[in-house]
Design a protein around this motif. Structure first.
Motif, PDB file in Angstrom:
ATOM      1  N   TYR A   1       0.861  -1.183   0.000  1.00  0.00           N
ATOM      2  CA  TYR A   1       0.000   0.000   0.000  1.00  0.00           C
ATOM      3  C   TYR A   1       0.898   1.234   0.000  1.00  0.00           C
ATOM      4  O   TYR A   1       2.090   1.155   0.299  1.00  0.00           O
ATOM      5  CB  TYR A   1      -0.951   0.016   1.210  1.00  0.00           C
ATOM      6  N   GLU A   2       0.324   2.373  -0.363  1.00  0.00           N
ATOM      7  CA  GLU A   2       1.095   3.600  -0.531  1.00  0.00           C
ATOM      8  C   GLU A   2       1.854   3.961   0.746  1.00  0.00           C
ATOM      9  O   GLU A   2       1.274   4.102   1.821  1.00  0.00           O
ATOM     10  CB  GLU A   2       0.153   4.755  -0.921  1.00  0.00           C
ATOM     11  N   GLY A   3       3.182   4.088   0.626  1.00  0.00           N
ATOM     12  CA  GLY A   3       3.994   4.529   1.745  1.00  0.00           C
ATOM     13  C   GLY A   3       4.408   3.454   2.734  1.00  0.00           C
ATOM     14  O   GLY A   3       5.060   3.749   3.744  1.00  0.00           O
ATOM     15  N   GLU A   4       4.077   2.187   2.451  1.00  0.00           N
ATOM     16  CA  GLU A   4       4.285   1.133   3.453  1.00  0.00           C
ATOM     17  C   GLU A   4       5.723   0.996   3.962  1.00  0.00           C
ATOM     18  O   GLU A   4       5.943   1.037   5.184  1.00  0.00           O
ATOM     19  CB  GLU A   4       3.802  -0.215   2.896  1.00  0.00           C
ATOM     20  N   PRO A   5       6.747   0.826   3.099  1.00  0.00           N
ATOM     21  CA  PRO A   5       8.091   0.623   3.648  1.00  0.00           C
ATOM     22  C   PRO A   5       8.553   1.787   4.524  1.00  0.00           C
ATOM     23  O   PRO A   5       9.123   1.573   5.604  1.00  0.00           O
ATOM     24  CB  PRO A   5       8.961   0.469   2.398  1.00  0.00           C
ATOM     25  N   ALA A   6       8.296   3.020   4.074  1.00  0.00           N
ATOM     26  CA  ALA A   6       8.714   4.190   4.847  1.00  0.00           C
ATOM     27  C   ALA A   6       7.962   4.290   6.165  1.00  0.00           C
ATOM     28  O   ALA A   6       8.534   4.672   7.202  1.00  0.00           O
ATOM     29  CB  ALA A   6       8.513   5.456   4.026  1.00  0.00           C
ATOM     30  N   MET A   7       6.685   3.956   6.153  1.00  0.00           N
ATOM     31  CA  MET A   7       5.893   3.992   7.384  1.00  0.00           C
ATOM     32  C   MET A   7       6.396   2.954   8.392  1.00  0.00           C
ATOM     33  O   MET A   7       6.521   3.229   9.594  1.00  0.00           O
ATOM     34  CB  MET A   7       4.418   3.753   7.064  1.00  0.00           C
ATOM     35  N   LYS A   8       6.710   1.760   7.906  1.00  0.00           N
ATOM     36  CA  LYS A   8       7.220   0.721   8.801  1.00  0.00           C
ATOM     37  C   LYS A   8       8.619   1.081   9.308  1.00  0.00           C
ATOM     38  O   LYS A   8       8.963   0.773  10.459  1.00  0.00           O
ATOM     39  CB  LYS A   8       7.220  -0.633   8.086  1.00  0.00           C
ATOM     40  N   LEU A   9       9.391   1.756   8.460  1.00  0.00           N
ATOM     41  CA  LEU A   9      10.711   2.196   8.899  1.00  0.00           C
ATOM     42  C   LEU A   9      10.587   3.227  10.024  1.00  0.00           C
ATOM     43  O   LEU A   9      11.343   3.185  11.004  1.00  0.00           O
ATOM     44  CB  LEU A   9      11.481   2.799   7.724  1.00  0.00           C
ATOM     45  N   GLU A  10       9.630   4.148   9.893  1.00  0.00           N
ATOM     46  CA  GLU A  10       9.412   5.135  10.959  1.00  0.00           C
ATOM     47  C   GLU A  10       9.058   4.446  12.269  1.00  0.00           C
ATOM     48  O   GLU A  10       9.591   4.780  13.338  1.00  0.00           O
ATOM     49  CB  GLU A  10       8.305   6.118  10.572  1.00  0.00           C
ATOM     50  N   SER A  11       8.141   3.472  12.209  1.00  0.00           N
ATOM     51  CA  SER A  11       7.754   2.741  13.415  1.00  0.00           C
ATOM     52  C   SER A  11       8.951   2.027  14.024  1.00  0.00           C
ATOM     53  O   SER A  11       9.122   1.994  15.250  1.00  0.00           O
ATOM     54  CB  SER A  11       6.653   1.734  13.088  1.00  0.00           C
ATOM     55  N   PHE A  12       9.788   1.440  13.168  1.00  0.00           N
ATOM     56  CA  PHE A  12      10.988   0.751  13.637  1.00  0.00           C
ATOM     57  C   PHE A  12      11.959   1.750  14.268  1.00  0.00           C
ATOM     58  O   PHE A  12      12.556   1.485  15.328  1.00  0.00           O
ATOM     59  CB  PHE A  12      11.658   0.032  12.456  1.00  0.00           C
ATOM     60  N   ALA A  13      12.099   2.918  13.649  1.00  0.00           N
ATOM     61  CA  ALA A  13      13.023   3.941  14.144  1.00  0.00           C
ATOM     62  C   ALA A  13      12.592   4.476  15.504  1.00  0.00           C
ATOM     63  O   ALA A  13      13.434   4.937  16.292  1.00  0.00           O
ATOM     64  CB  ALA A  13      13.124   5.083  13.138  1.00  0.00           C
TER      65      ALA A  13
END
Length: 772
Positions: free
Chosen positions: A630-642
């Protein structure tokens, strides 16, 4: 004896304004009338003593109904006509060229909620209970003035009881156009997915079925939702399977604020938004440990939550055991939310076990609005139900259409110094969505009384369906077309909302067609009434496969690393740091070889300055996400991980001649991967990116003598990046701006387009300025 004709513009229809005027006119011993006009304004004629009329006008402003808003009041003296009383006159289709509007759909009010659960009340457990202060507006209106015959409620003739309330100026339901009761109003039916109607109380039975683990399609105010018990992990997994949404976070609805606080942290500002009449979805931080299934929002530290906003929802929770439902839009990925019963039987039988449908037509589809609080400030992600059709003011008076972006689309209609953004349209790359957009444009023209446009504004991207539609409409209407660069429009949306005449802008997102034909998305810009200039950007890196890199971010990672490693070294780097990423490719190692060949030969390769692709690539490097579902998924998960990181490793991204060398961030990350925590690397990478953009923007602002720095684009929903940039900007003595009303992502780009259209028409900027 004096007499005046008063024309009031603003939000003055469908909010109890006429009965309010009736009451205060009687309080001030005035004669005359009040009536709705066809421009959504209100006309008042009053006769009486001058001091009583002045006191009356003062009360119009001071005591107006809670949902009313007076934008303009024009008073003109007229000859007295000798009225014997003050009364409410039948609505007129006429009006001035004003810009009054109907309000958006409004959540059920406390008075109606109390009556809903009062066994002695005629509307006890009636899901369509409304009054002048609540209920559907935009979703049921066909034309102005806002009277019952101009809404989908005209199909339900009022019974004597409802009519007596409707016609009583002192009643809370006076001219509440959706007024209804079990005798005369809409009703629900419950069906199996084969179309067989079930007997018994439809809502009670639907609640029981959800408790048993079934998936139920529920028709509401703006469309149909798919609902299941959010605490039932198996039901949630089944819903994912049926809707082809393996990873996309599901929105959930909780029965109360108390329940929300049991699984998420809620700030004061978030609580106010959750409980407002808009009732949007709010993206909240999950409590740890999270008591609900992880598959509601896999890999994210947030969960999208809303509270009930219609009688239907409250009744379902009343009968059911579950306190939390998944409440996601009923549609296949990228398609419009289903809103009609016939379509529901055609399209939802594979998704839902049962369908809870009512027989009131939804004329105007309206998805749930979505909001996140970023760095303590409201950031609108999707502006739809509860907001539309409320306008955004701009300092340019013209009639125009801004068609918006391709994804997360909303268009905007400019009129009389305002932009009226549409409801959420969606991915206009789909033909069905584009047709929905066409119909919505026609509807906005009708309710805003706009026949002709002075200008149509579109994105610069030649392949966007919105651009092609704009060209087609411009030819049909004989109207000039203006195309503007994507990121110029992003920053312009901040200038529009914040009433700025100039700013240095930081535009951070995934993809925007650049004036040089490359993929932009990490930009520092200067925008003023007289100039637009690209000052700095992420140094271009190759994207092998072009658009494929947005779905398979290993491609972006390899493109970025190819700037510092040879093609021979690259395969070894990937095999050491993220070997599982290769398995995510459709053709595995064979495809890896093709990517290496593309990079070596420069074949089928785009060049990008995108911040979104940089974050996607970091997500692969740190083994956080390998694909975009879905739109933005990898970056969103990276933010959560960060967010789990604690130590700033002090990465530094060099900036040379306006080029932000993002590839150096990856070199530094690889150097510490064996010894540092991956979460710390992710955290530090966010801070380094933010510092690079902040420092560059601050330096450029001083060069240009500008005091304001604006941020926009999809990455401006990222808490770590925005907070770091804001602190740096404010620490340097400059002002930091991010929108709180206009969506920061592509859903709000229409406002920026309309603003730039005004600059163009007023002669401040040329077409070349906005395209080159």
């Amino acid at each position: 004896m004096k007499a005046y004709r008063i024309h009031v513009q603003g939000i003055v229809q469908a909010v109890g304004f006429r009965p309010f005027v009736y009451r205060i006119a009687h309080e001030h011993n005035l004669k005359g009338y009040v009536k709705n006009l066809g421009d959504a304004g209100v006309e008042i004629v009053v006769e009486g003593r001058e001091r009583d009329i002045e006191a009356f006008i003062g009360d119009l402003h001071r005591k107006k109904p809670p949902l009313a808003r007076i934008d303009r009041l024009e008073k003109r003296e007229i000859p007295p006509r000798g009225f014997s009383e003050f009364y409410i006159e039948k609505s007129s289709k006429g009006g001035s060229s004003g810009d009054s509007i109907i309000p958006p759909d409004i959540a059920i009010c406390e008075d109606c909620l109390r009556e809903l659960f009062d066994p002695t009340n005629r509307r006890y457990m009636y899901p369509f209970i409304v009054c002048t202060n609540c209920g559907p507006r935009f979703t049921i209106i066909e034309d102005l003035p806002y009277d019952r015959e101009n809404t989908t409620m005209r199909e339900f003739p009022m019974c004597d009881f409802c009519r007596s309330e409707y016609e009583d100026p002192l009643n809370r339901r006076y001219h509440a156009e959706p007024i209804a009761c079990p005798v005369c109003g809409p009703s629900y039916r419950l069906y199996t997915n084969d179309g067989e109607e079930l007997t018994g109380d439809p809502l009670r039975k639907a609640a029981e079925l959800i408790d048993k683990g079934h998936i139920v399609a529920i028709k509401g105010i703006g469309g149909i939702h798919l609902a299941c018990d959010a605490a039932n992990e198996e039901a949630v997994a089944e819903l994912r399977k049926r809707t082809f949404r393996p990873q996309k976070p599901f929105a959930i609805m909780a029965d109360s604020l108390e329940t929300v606080k049991s699984f998420a942290y809620v700030s004061k500002e978030e609580e106010e938004e959750l409980t407002s009449y808009r009732r949007p979805i709010i993206t909240l931080r999950k409590r740890e440990p999270f008591p609900l299934p992880e598959n509601l929002a896999p890999g994210l530290h947030t969960i999208g939550v809303m509270l009930p906003y219609a009688g239907t929802h409250y009744i379902l929770f009343h009968w059911g055991r579950s306190k939390v439902y998944v409440m996601t839009s009923a549609n296949y990925p990228g398609m419009p939310m289903v809103k009609d019963n016939e379509k529901a039987f055609e399209e939802l039988r594979e998704m839902a076990d049962y369908l809870l449908l009512h027989n009131r037509k939804i004329l105007n589809r309206a998805d749930d609005s979505v909001i996140r609080f970023v760095d303590g400030r409201r950031a609108v992600i999707r502006r739809s139900r509860g907001f539309v059709p409320l306008p955004i003011e701009i300092p340019f008076d013209y009639r125009g259409l801004a068609v918006g972006a391709e994804l997360m689309n909303a268009f905007g209609v400019a009129k009389n110094g305002k932009v009226y953004p549409s409801q959420y349209i969606g991915n206009t790359g789909k033909l069905e969505v584009l047709e929905f957009m066409r119909g919505a444009i026609a509807h906005f023209k009708r309710i805003l009384r706009v026949k002709d446009f002075d200008l149509i504004v579109a994105d610069l991207h030649p392949g966007y369906n919105t651009t092609k539609l704009a060209m087609e409409l411009a030819n049909e209407m004989g109207v000039e077309l203006l195309q503007v660069q994507h990121h110029y429009a992003h920053i312009a949306s901040v200038l529009a909302e914040k009433n700025l005449e100039s700013a240095v802008g930081i535009a951070l997102d995934g993809v925007g067609y650049g004036t040089d034909g490359n993929v932009w998305g990490g930009e520092v810009l200067y925008l003023s009434y007289e100039d637009v200039e690209r000052l700095a950007h992420i140094d271009y890196y190759p994207l092998p496969g072009g658009d494929l890199a947005s779905y398979y971010p290993l491609r972006a990672l390899m493109g970025i690393l190819s700037k510092v490693y040879s093609i021979e070294e690259l395969e070894g780097v990937i095999s050491r740091c993220c070997p599982k990423a290769v398995d995510s490719l459709k053709y595995g190692k064979v495809e890896l070889g093709v990517i290496l060949s593309q990079l070596a030969k420069g074949v089928n390769t785009a060049y990008a300055s995108s911040t979104g692709r940089v974050l996607d690539a970091l997500a692969v490097l740190l083994n956080v996400a390998y694909m975009r579902h879905y739109e933005g998924e990898p970056a969103m998960k990276l933010e959560s991980f960060a967010m789990k990181g604690k130590n700033d490793l002090k990465f530094e991204i060099p900036v040379e001649n306006g080029l932000i060398k993002a590839e150096e961030l990856f070199v530094q990350a690889l150097e510490v991967m064996e010894g540092a925590s991956p979460a710390d690397i992710a955290y530090s990478a966010h801070l380094a990116l933010a510092r690079a953009f902040a420092d560059t923007a601050i330096k450029k602002a001083r060069e240009f003598g500008v005091k304001d720095i604006a941020i926009s684009g999809g990455v401006s929903y990222n808490e770590l990046i925005v907070k770091t940039i804001r602190k740096a900007v404010e620490g340097s003595g400059l002002r930091f701006h991010a929108t709180t009303e206009v969506p920061r992502g592509d859903n709000g780009i229409n406002v920026g387009q309309a603003f730039l259209g005004g600059l163009y028409l007023k002669g401040y900027l040329s077409k070349e300025d906005l395209m080159l």
